[in-house]
Design a protein around this motif. Structure first.
Motif, PDB file in Angstrom:
ATOM      1  N   ALA A   1      -6.879  58.675  10.067  1.00 53.86           N
ATOM      2  CA  ALA A   1      -8.350  58.424   9.689  1.00 53.86           C
ATOM      3  C   ALA A   1      -8.573  56.875   9.428  1.00 53.86           C
ATOM      4  O   ALA A   1      -7.623  56.160   9.012  1.00 53.86           O
ATOM      5  CB  ALA A   1      -8.549  59.076   8.500  1.00 53.86           C
ATOM      6  N   PRO A   2      -9.787  56.285   9.847  1.00 57.14           N
ATOM      7  CA  PRO A   2      -9.928  54.793   9.867  1.00 57.14           C
ATOM      8  C   PRO A   2      -9.818  54.409   8.356  1.00 57.14           C
ATOM      9  O   PRO A   2     -10.137  55.154   7.346  1.00 57.14           O
ATOM     10  CB  PRO A   2     -11.522  54.632  10.312  1.00 57.14           C
ATOM     11  CG  PRO A   2     -11.794  56.069  10.225  1.00 57.14           C
ATOM     12  CD  PRO A   2     -10.763  56.867  10.359  1.00 57.14           C
ATOM     13  N   PRO A   3      -9.465  53.041   8.112  1.00 58.75           N
ATOM     14  CA  PRO A   3      -9.005  52.122   9.148  1.00 58.75           C
ATOM     15  C   PRO A   3      -7.476  52.077   9.576  1.00 58.75           C
ATOM     16  O   PRO A   3      -7.096  51.319  10.154  1.00 58.75           O
ATOM     17  CB  PRO A   3      -9.216  50.870   8.445  1.00 58.75           C
ATOM     18  CG  PRO A   3      -9.033  51.049   6.936  1.00 58.75           C
ATOM     19  CD  PRO A   3      -9.524  52.612   6.875  1.00 58.75           C
ATOM     20  N   VAL A   4      -6.742  53.101   9.195  1.00 52.57           N
ATOM     21  CA  VAL A   4      -5.292  53.123   9.036  1.00 52.57           C
ATOM     22  C   VAL A   4      -4.860  54.045  10.391  1.00 52.57           C
ATOM     23  O   VAL A   4      -5.603  54.603  11.279  1.00 52.57           O
ATOM     24  CB  VAL A   4      -4.602  53.713   7.979  1.00 52.57           C
ATOM     25  CG1 VAL A   4      -4.494  52.778   6.810  1.00 52.57           C
ATOM     26  CG2 VAL A   4      -4.923  55.035   7.634  1.00 52.57           C
ATOM     27  N   CYS A   5      -3.631  53.773  10.831  1.00 49.72           N
ATOM     28  CA  CYS A   5      -3.086  54.614  11.768  1.00 49.72           C
ATOM     29  C   CYS A   5      -3.527  54.167  13.300  1.00 49.72           C
ATOM     30  O   CYS A   5      -3.740  54.743  14.262  1.00 49.72           O
ATOM     31  CB  CYS A   5      -3.356  56.244  11.791  1.00 49.72           C
ATOM     32  SG  CYS A   5      -2.640  57.099  10.244  1.00 49.72           S
ATOM     33  N   ARG A   6      -3.974  52.904  13.284  1.00 50.20           N
ATOM     34  CA  ARG A   6      -4.717  52.153  14.553  1.00 50.20           C
ATOM     35  C   ARG A   6      -3.826  52.370  15.565  1.00 50.20           C
ATOM     36  O   ARG A   6      -4.329  52.392  16.669  1.00 50.20           O
ATOM     37  CB  ARG A   6      -5.033  50.900  14.259  1.00 50.20           C
ATOM     38  CG  ARG A   6      -6.068  50.468  13.232  1.00 50.20           C
ATOM     39  CD  ARG A   6      -6.275  49.358  12.850  1.00 50.20           C
ATOM     40  NE  ARG A   6      -5.301  48.448  12.259  1.00 50.20           N
ATOM     41  CZ  ARG A   6      -4.845  48.398  10.983  1.00 50.20           C
ATOM     42  NH1 ARG A   6      -5.421  49.199  10.264  1.00 50.20           N
ATOM     43  NH2 ARG A   6      -3.983  47.442  10.819  1.00 50.20           N
TER      44      ARG A   6
ATOM     45  N   GLY B   1      -0.095  45.202  21.844  1.00 48.94           N
ATOM     46  CA  GLY B   1       1.020  46.283  22.023  1.00 48.94           C
ATOM     47  C   GLY B   1       1.398  46.641  20.465  1.00 48.94           C
ATOM     48  O   GLY B   1       2.357  47.528  20.395  1.00 48.94           O
ATOM     49  N   TYR B   2       0.802  46.237  19.438  1.00 51.88           N
ATOM     50  CA  TYR B   2       1.102  46.506  17.921  1.00 51.88           C
ATOM     51  C   TYR B   2      -0.089  46.151  17.052  1.00 51.88           C
ATOM     52  O   TYR B   2      -1.095  45.367  17.592  1.00 51.88           O
ATOM     53  CB  TYR B   2       2.378  45.460  17.743  1.00 51.88           C
ATOM     54  CG  TYR B   2       1.882  44.062  17.806  1.00 51.88           C
ATOM     55  CD1 TYR B   2       1.348  43.357  16.701  1.00 51.88           C
ATOM     56  CD2 TYR B   2       2.151  43.272  19.043  1.00 51.88           C
ATOM     57  CE1 TYR B   2       1.249  41.943  16.627  1.00 51.88           C
ATOM     58  CE2 TYR B   2       2.011  42.048  18.816  1.00 51.88           C
ATOM     59  CZ  TYR B   2       1.370  41.414  17.858  1.00 51.88           C
ATOM     60  OH  TYR B   2       1.231  40.244  17.978  1.00 51.88           O
TER      61      TYR B   2
ATOM     62  N   ARG C   1      -0.080  30.739   8.272  1.00 50.77           N
ATOM     63  CA  ARG C   1       0.158  31.411   6.977  1.00 50.77           C
ATOM     64  C   ARG C   1      -0.619  32.804   7.150  1.00 50.77           C
ATOM     65  O   ARG C   1      -1.811  32.725   6.734  1.00 50.77           O
ATOM     66  CB  ARG C   1      -0.224  30.482   5.670  1.00 50.77           C
ATOM     67  CG  ARG C   1       0.238  31.351   4.279  1.00 50.77           C
ATOM     68  CD  ARG C   1      -0.179  30.381   3.041  1.00 50.77           C
ATOM     69  NE  ARG C   1       0.069  31.107   2.011  1.00 50.77           N
ATOM     70  CZ  ARG C   1       1.142  31.113   1.062  1.00 50.77           C
ATOM     71  NH1 ARG C   1       2.451  30.457   1.770  1.00 50.77           N
ATOM     72  NH2 ARG C   1       1.626  31.724   0.247  1.00 50.77           N
ATOM     73  N   ASN C   2       0.091  33.828   7.440  1.00 47.33           N
ATOM     74  CA  ASN C   2      -0.660  35.047   7.755  1.00 47.33           C
ATOM     75  C   ASN C   2      -0.201  36.049   6.835  1.00 47.33           C
ATOM     76  O   ASN C   2       1.199  36.498   6.879  1.00 47.33           O
ATOM     77  CB  ASN C   2      -0.570  35.316   9.179  1.00 47.33           C
ATOM     78  CG  ASN C   2      -0.761  34.284  10.073  1.00 47.33           C
ATOM     79  OD1 ASN C   2      -2.271  34.268  10.313  1.00 47.33           O
ATOM     80  ND2 ASN C   2      -0.176  33.747  10.878  1.00 47.33           N
ATOM     81  N   ALA C   3      -0.944  36.637   6.068  1.00 45.81           N
ATOM     82  CA  ALA C   3      -0.496  37.829   5.004  1.00 45.81           C
ATOM     83  C   ALA C   3      -0.156  39.008   5.855  1.00 45.81           C
ATOM     84  O   ALA C   3      -1.215  39.529   6.107  1.00 45.81           O
ATOM     85  CB  ALA C   3      -1.474  37.952   3.825  1.00 45.81           C
ATOM     86  N   VAL C   4       1.088  39.411   5.926  1.00 46.99           N
ATOM     87  CA  VAL C   4       1.335  40.558   6.798  1.00 46.99           C
ATOM     88  C   VAL C   4       2.175  41.569   6.029  1.00 46.99           C
ATOM     89  O   VAL C   4       3.209  41.260   5.590  1.00 46.99           O
ATOM     90  CB  VAL C   4       2.222  40.203   7.833  1.00 46.99           C
ATOM     91  CG1 VAL C   4       2.874  41.361   8.706  1.00 46.99           C
ATOM     92  CG2 VAL C   4       1.808  39.185   8.897  1.00 46.99           C
ATOM     93  N   VAL C   5       1.654  42.774   5.755  1.00 48.63           N
ATOM     94  CA  VAL C   5       2.437  43.798   5.253  1.00 48.63           C
ATOM     95  C   VAL C   5       3.202  44.599   6.114  1.00 48.63           C
ATOM     96  O   VAL C   5       4.307  44.781   5.578  1.00 48.63           O
ATOM     97  CB  VAL C   5       1.543  44.902   4.312  1.00 48.63           C
ATOM     98  CG1 VAL C   5       1.993  46.211   3.780  1.00 48.63           C
ATOM     99  CG2 VAL C   5       0.447  43.961   3.572  1.00 48.63           C
ATOM    100  N   SER C   6       2.608  44.950   7.201  1.00 48.44           N
ATOM    101  CA  SER C   6       3.546  45.676   8.205  1.00 48.44           C
ATOM    102  C   SER C   6       3.172  45.484   9.648  1.00 48.44           C
ATOM    103  O   SER C   6       1.927  44.820   9.869  1.00 48.44           O
ATOM    104  CB  SER C   6       3.512  47.184   7.768  1.00 48.44           C
ATOM    105  OG  SER C   6       2.296  47.640   7.917  1.00 48.44           O
ATOM    106  N   ILE C   7       4.071  45.766  10.540  1.00 48.45           N
ATOM    107  CA  ILE C   7       3.529  45.594  11.862  1.00 48.45           C
ATOM    108  C   ILE C   7       4.272  46.798  12.506  1.00 48.45           C
ATOM    109  O   ILE C   7       5.193  47.112  12.264  1.00 48.45           O
ATOM    110  CB  ILE C   7       4.252  44.525  12.586  1.00 48.45           C
ATOM    111  CG1 ILE C   7       3.827  43.027  11.967  1.00 48.45           C
ATOM    112  CG2 ILE C   7       4.302  44.465  13.978  1.00 48.45           C
ATOM    113  CD1 ILE C   7       4.855  41.851  12.502  1.00 48.45           C
ATOM    114  N   ALA C   8       3.334  47.580  13.327  1.00 46.18           N
ATOM    115  CA  ALA C   8       3.597  48.782  13.708  1.00 46.18           C
ATOM    116  C   ALA C   8       3.355  48.794  15.402  1.00 46.18           C
ATOM    117  O   ALA C   8       2.393  48.400  15.805  1.00 46.18           O
ATOM    118  CB  ALA C   8       2.762  49.822  13.215  1.00 46.18           C
TER     119      ALA C   8
END
Length: 273
Positions: free
Chosen positions: A124-129, A166-167, A219-226
């Motif tokens: 469901a938005p906004p996750v699992c993009r 691609g991510y 400087r980019n705040a990155v929690v995760s890359i999928a």
């Protein structure tokens, strides 16, 4: 029974009292006692001399049999370990199950508390993009229709960017999450339309969904890359996710993203072999 087993599985090194199991699961004491008595008789749980419970070896046998029905985790395991070691970040595998994703493997210790094995989240938005960016147009449209109208233009642009590079990138700062949840709860309570619109605007201000190509800085705040894992028919069946949860330069973000995509491509090829 499921609630009891799930609770014990979250505390694998502990022995839980009946009272604690009752409080955590919401079962009555009589129901919990009956359930645990049967589970213990079947070997799925063990009861010690003090009346506390833990998982039994009988459950391990069932788990090993069940593991053969879901081979992706097993096929991806070496790749996940290699990615985590090479990049020195925690990594997890999320697999799609109908309208949800389930975390089936975690390597390392992510700093974000919700990342744990068996965690389920709706697509469901906004996750699992990364599960939606390559989906048929009808599925993308349905996913976007479920989003807050204020977010739809951003989400549309983000899905196109994810499909091109691609991510996906999760950039919601952890400290914003409690405020976001509180605002969302207020928005759905009985409030006036002007207040509801103001709350929606505040939520939109807190959420910056992903990064578009021209938004990266030093400087980019990155929690995760999928990055997606594809089935033979081109559908996204899983994603491999790296979890730096820190500020990255644009160059480091791209390097980590390239490594994540390469790992997902390896797993895609392995499962098709």
């Amino acid at each position: 029974m499921v609630r009891a087993i799930e609770l014990l599985s979250r505390h694998p090194g502990e022995r839980l009292s009946l009272a604690r199991i009752v409080r955590a699961t919401g079962m009555s004491r009589a129901t919990a006692h009956a359930v645990l008595t049967q589970l213990t008789a079947d070997g799925w749980t063990v009861r010690d001399g003090d009346g506390n419970y833990s998982l039994g070896l009988g459950l391990l046998t069932v788990a090993r049999r069940a593991d053969t029905a879901f081979p992706l985790r097993r096929l991806a395991l070496d790749t996940l370990h290699g990615l985590a070691a090479d990049q020195r970040v925690p990594v997890f595998l999320a697999e799609r199950e109908h309208d949800a994703i389930v975390i089936t493997e975690v390597i390392g210790t992510p700093s974000v508390p919700w990342i744990r094995p068996a965690r389920r989240m709706p697509v469901a938005p906004p996750v699992c993009r990364e599960f939606v960016a390559w989906a048929p147009e009808s599925e993308r449209a349905a996913w976007l229709a479920a989003a807050d109208p204020l977010h739809r233009p951003r989400l549309t642009a983000v899905l196109d960017a994810i499909a091109a590079r691609g991510y996906s990138v999760e950039r919601l700062a952890d400290e914003s999450a409690p405020m976001l949840e509180a605002l969302a709860a207020l928005r759905h309570s009985p409030v006036t339309d002007p207040l509801r619109q103001r709350l929606s605007a505040m939520i939109a201000d807190l959420i910056t969904i992903d990064y578009l190509p021209d938004e990266l800085t030093d400087r980019n705040a990155v929690v995760s890359i999928a990055a997606p894992v594809f089935a033979a028919d081109g559908t996204v069946v899983a994603s491999i996710v790296t979890c730096p949860d820190t500020n990255l330069s644009a160059a480091r973000l791209r390097d980590l993203a390239d490594a994540t995509v390469a790992a997902a491509t390896t797993v895609t090829a392995t499962q098709r072999a």
